[in-house]
Motif scaffolding. Structure first.
Motif, PDB file in Angstrom:
ATOM      1  N   ASP A   1      11.557 -38.815 -32.205  1.00  0.00           N
ATOM      2  CA  ASP A   1      12.625 -37.986 -31.366  1.00  0.00           C
ATOM      3  C   ASP A   1      12.665 -38.375 -30.054  1.00  0.00           C
ATOM      4  N   ALA A   2      11.422 -38.299 -29.547  1.00  0.00           N
ATOM      5  CA  ALA A   2      11.321 -38.785 -28.058  1.00  0.00           C
ATOM      6  C   ALA A   2      11.755 -40.191 -27.884  1.00  0.00           C
ATOM      7  N   LEU A   3      11.054 -41.147 -28.549  1.00  0.00           N
ATOM      8  CA  LEU A   3      11.626 -42.548 -28.289  1.00  0.00           C
ATOM      9  C   LEU A   3      13.015 -42.757 -28.380  1.00  0.00           C
ATOM     10  N   ASN A   4      13.811 -42.042 -29.586  1.00  0.00           N
ATOM     11  CA  ASN A   4      15.072 -42.000 -29.626  1.00  0.00           C
ATOM     12  C   ASN A   4      15.977 -41.760 -28.374  1.00  0.00           C
ATOM     13  N   ALA A   5      15.320 -40.643 -27.738  1.00  0.00           N
ATOM     14  CA  ALA A   5      16.059 -39.991 -26.571  1.00  0.00           C
ATOM     15  C   ALA A   5      16.140 -40.957 -25.393  1.00  0.00           C
ATOM     16  N   ILE A   6      14.822 -41.615 -25.299  1.00  0.00           N
ATOM     17  CA  ILE A   6      14.679 -42.279 -24.386  1.00  0.00           C
ATOM     18  C   ILE A   6      15.484 -43.694 -24.545  1.00  0.00           C
ATOM     19  N   ASN A   7      15.551 -44.122 -25.559  1.00  0.00           N
ATOM     20  CA  ASN A   7      16.370 -45.379 -25.824  1.00  0.00           C
ATOM     21  C   ASN A   7      18.025 -45.020 -25.733  1.00  0.00           C
ATOM     22  N   LYS A   8      18.248 -43.666 -26.393  1.00  0.00           N
ATOM     23  CA  LYS A   8      19.787 -43.341 -26.076  1.00  0.00           C
ATOM     24  C   LYS A   8      20.033 -43.316 -24.634  1.00  0.00           C
ATOM     25  N   LYS A   9      19.218 -42.717 -23.954  1.00  0.00           N
ATOM     26  CA  LYS A   9      19.402 -42.285 -22.359  1.00  0.00           C
ATOM     27  C   LYS A   9      19.634 -43.716 -21.591  1.00  0.00           C
ATOM     28  N   ALA A  10      18.488 -44.669 -22.079  1.00  0.00           N
ATOM     29  CA  ALA A  10      18.594 -46.012 -21.360  1.00  0.00           C
ATOM     30  C   ALA A  10      19.547 -46.948 -21.833  1.00  0.00           C
ATOM     31  N   GLY A  11      20.091 -46.665 -22.915  1.00  0.00           N
ATOM     32  CA  GLY A  11      21.115 -47.476 -23.423  1.00  0.00           C
ATOM     33  C   GLY A  11      20.601 -48.891 -23.921  1.00  0.00           C
ATOM     34  N   LYS A  12      19.324 -49.027 -24.046  1.00  0.00           N
ATOM     35  CA  LYS A  12      18.582 -50.044 -24.449  1.00  0.00           C
ATOM     36  C   LYS A  12      17.439 -49.948 -25.142  1.00  0.00           C
ATOM     37  N   HIS A  13      16.977 -50.899 -26.095  1.00  0.00           N
ATOM     38  CA  HIS A  13      15.589 -50.512 -26.862  1.00  0.00           C
ATOM     39  C   HIS A  13      14.480 -50.810 -25.946  1.00  0.00           C
ATOM     40  N   ILE A  14      13.761 -49.823 -25.854  1.00  0.00           N
ATOM     41  CA  ILE A  14      12.390 -49.688 -25.424  1.00  0.00           C
ATOM     42  C   ILE A  14      11.437 -49.540 -26.525  1.00  0.00           C
ATOM     43  N   SER A  15      10.449 -50.285 -26.417  1.00  0.00           N
ATOM     44  CA  SER A  15       9.321 -50.113 -27.553  1.00  0.00           C
ATOM     45  C   SER A  15       8.406 -49.024 -27.367  1.00  0.00           C
ATOM     46  N   ASP A  16       7.653 -48.518 -28.453  1.00  0.00           N
ATOM     47  CA  ASP A  16       6.955 -47.368 -28.494  1.00  0.00           C
ATOM     48  C   ASP A  16       5.648 -47.839 -27.389  1.00  0.00           C
ATOM     49  N   ASN A  17       5.057 -49.210 -27.626  1.00  0.00           N
ATOM     50  CA  ASN A  17       4.291 -49.504 -26.919  1.00  0.00           C
ATOM     51  C   ASN A  17       4.508 -49.735 -25.474  1.00  0.00           C
ATOM     52  N   GLN A  18       5.901 -50.081 -24.822  1.00  0.00           N
ATOM     53  CA  GLN A  18       6.185 -50.054 -23.725  1.00  0.00           C
ATOM     54  C   GLN A  18       6.028 -48.612 -23.003  1.00  0.00           C
ATOM     55  N   VAL A  19       6.331 -47.826 -23.836  1.00  0.00           N
ATOM     56  CA  VAL A  19       6.395 -46.296 -23.319  1.00  0.00           C
ATOM     57  C   VAL A  19       4.748 -45.843 -23.092  1.00  0.00           C
ATOM     58  N   LYS A  20       4.179 -46.201 -24.003  1.00  0.00           N
ATOM     59  CA  LYS A  20       2.613 -45.774 -24.036  1.00  0.00           C
ATOM     60  C   LYS A  20       2.255 -46.499 -22.948  1.00  0.00           C
TER      61      LYS A  20
END
Length: 90
Positions: A7-26
């Protein structure tokens, strides 16, 4: 760091309007320390790193607003939940 909650990754991607991977966030999160939130220079560097990962340009005035909001909030820098809530308001 363990897996980023979906849910946090989905929120990040929604807010960014782009796909950001789990590995990039970590990878980005692993560089953040409590001292990062206390140092304006480190905080500015982090904001620019997030901007680069998300491929979203951030103006100097927006950086100033974010820095001001973090300083004004007086949040406990080790409380990532509070940080996420602050970022989701922006």
């Amino acid at each position: 760091m363990s897996k980023v909650p979906k849910d946090a990754l989905n929120a990040i991607n929604k807010k960014a309007g782009k796909h950001i991977s789990d590995n990039q966030v970590k990878k980005l999160a692993s560089t953040v320390k409590p001292s990062t939130m206390q140092s304006e220079a480190e905080l500015r560097k982090l904001i620019k790193q997030v901007s680069a990962v998300a491929k979203v340009p951030v103006s100097e005035s927006t950086i100033n607003e974010i820095v001001g909001a973090v300083k004004k909030s007086g949040m406990n820098p080790s409380n990532m939940e509070a940080l996420m809530k602050l970022m989701m308001k922006k």
